[in-house]
Design an enzyme around this catalytic site. Structure first.
Site: not given
Ligand code: HMG
Ligand code: MG
Length: 296
Positions: A13-14, A204, A206, A237, A246
């Site tokens: 994933r990450d 966690h 990086h 990310c 990471n």
């Molecule tokens: P948004 O634009 O505010 O959401 O995004 P929305 O509810 O307005 O929906 C917009 C569109 O996304 C719509 O589709 C929804 O259906 C779709 P459209 O009508 O435009 O075709 N949608 C989805 N589709 C599939 N699965 C879903 C989903 N939700 C909405 N679950 C949202 C908000 C949270 C969805 C968006 O910003 C997003 O997906 N962000 C993900 C970001 C991400 O994955 N980042 C990386 C992971 S975090 C990380 O790496 C840190 C970590 O490792 C820890 C660390 O290192 O600190 C964990």
């Molecule tokens: Mg991370």
């Protein structure tokens, strides 16, 4: 220091969510299988987020379905109820919700404030608990934010406490941009352990500034026993510009072996898994241990 740690392998994933080269579902499945074969008992295999936000994680349902029968615990990221429904339909038994200790990253990553994100997680956690699905919680930017700069440890403690009180069984503290140093890690873990038992806190880290192993060592001395890491040291990310991967799982395992701390991971098989995914990506894995063993 002679005991046991649990490694949460986040490479599929990450490690892969930020790769420019699209990695096929088949290659992701083979990667997870190789990791489990190397002895990793907890593997984060994908995320159910917007495919517009992170296209690399498309097909996470197929990955999860293909590995569910293996003898390991599989995690997937879920940002909202839509993601929860997809994860449950794919058979997820453990999901991870992800909040931030800083407003800037929360906005960039999941398009809402920290408080709004916690509100979004409430129905997810309630439904998961009713469905018998365990929920892990992430707090990002615990030692610095790419948008807001320094982060007050109290904000980390506050978000950690909120997620714990909502029912997360473990809270993973993310140094998303790898700026932390051992003294700060010690202070942060001590502060968070006032709210959440130390054994329920994960590190966690990086490795952007090359501090991750030193930070983990400091955390181990404080009593933390859960380590998130990514095979090969892949990743970053998409919403944390400049952040590198990471800490590499093989670098962690090498250090743990030297300390006499058991992780259950076979270093040779892990290095083979890292080399295989690096070949798919088309460049060597950043792990120092893998580079050293490959050069032998
Ligand atoms: P948004 O634009 O505010 O959401 O995004 P929305 O509810 O307005 O929906 C917009 C569109 O996304 C719509 O589709 C929804 O259906 C779709 P459209 O009508 O435009 O075709 N949608 C989805 N589709 C599939 N699965 C879903 C989903 N939700 C909405 N679950 C949202 C908000 C949270 C969805 C968006 O910003 C997003 O997906 N962000 C993900 C970001 C991400 O994955 N980042 C990386 C992971 S975090 C990380 O790496 C840190 C970590 O490792 C820890 C660390 O290192 O600190 C964990
Ligand atoms: Mg991370």
């Amino acid at each position: 220091m002679s005991d046991t740690v649990r490694i949460v392998e986040v490479g599929p994933r990450d490690g892969l969510q930020n790769e420019k080269t699209p990695i096929s579902v088949e290659a992701r499945i083979a990667f997870v299988k190789a990791l489990v074969g190397a002895g990793l008992s907890t593997v984060e295999v994908g995320s159910f987020v917007s495919p517009k936000a992170v296209p690399q994680m498309t097909g996470s349902d197929e990955v999860l379905r293909a590995v569910q029968h293996l003898p390991a615990e599989f995690h997937v990221l879920v940002p909202n109820e839509k993601g929860y429904e997809a994860a449950r339909a794919a058979g997820a038994k453990v999901i991870a919700v992800f909040a931030s200790a800083s407003e800037g990253f929360s906005r960039a990553n999941i398009n809402c404030s920290v408080a709004e994100s916690v509100e979004r997680f409430k129905p997810v956690i309630t439904r998961a608990t009713a469905d018998g699905i365990k929920v892990r919680g992430y707090v990002s930017c615990v030692l610095g934010c790419p948008y807001d700069g320094a982060v007050d440890p109290q904000s980390v403690v506050d978000v950690t406490t909120l997620l714990w009180d909502l029912g997360c069984y473990e809270i993973s503290l993310g140094d998303t941009i790898g700026v932390g140093t051992p003294k700060k890690v010690r202070e942060l873990l001590r502060a968070c352990a006032e709210a959440v038992p130390m054994h329920s806190l994960a590190m966690h880290f990086h490795d952007t500034y090359g501090q991750a192993l030193a930070n983990i060592y400091a955390g181990l001395e404080e009593g933390a026993r859960v380590i998130d890491s990514a095979a090969g040291g892949l990743g970053g990310c998409p919403y944390a510009p400049g952040a590198s991967g990471n800490v590499a799982t093989e670098d962690v395992v090498y250090m743990l072996n030297g300390l006499g701390v058991t992780s259950g991971v076979d270093l040779e098989r892990l290095v083979a898994a890292s080399n295989a995914i690096a070949a798919e990506i088309g460049r060597p894995a950043p792990s120092r241990v893998t580079a050293a063993l490959n050069a032998k």
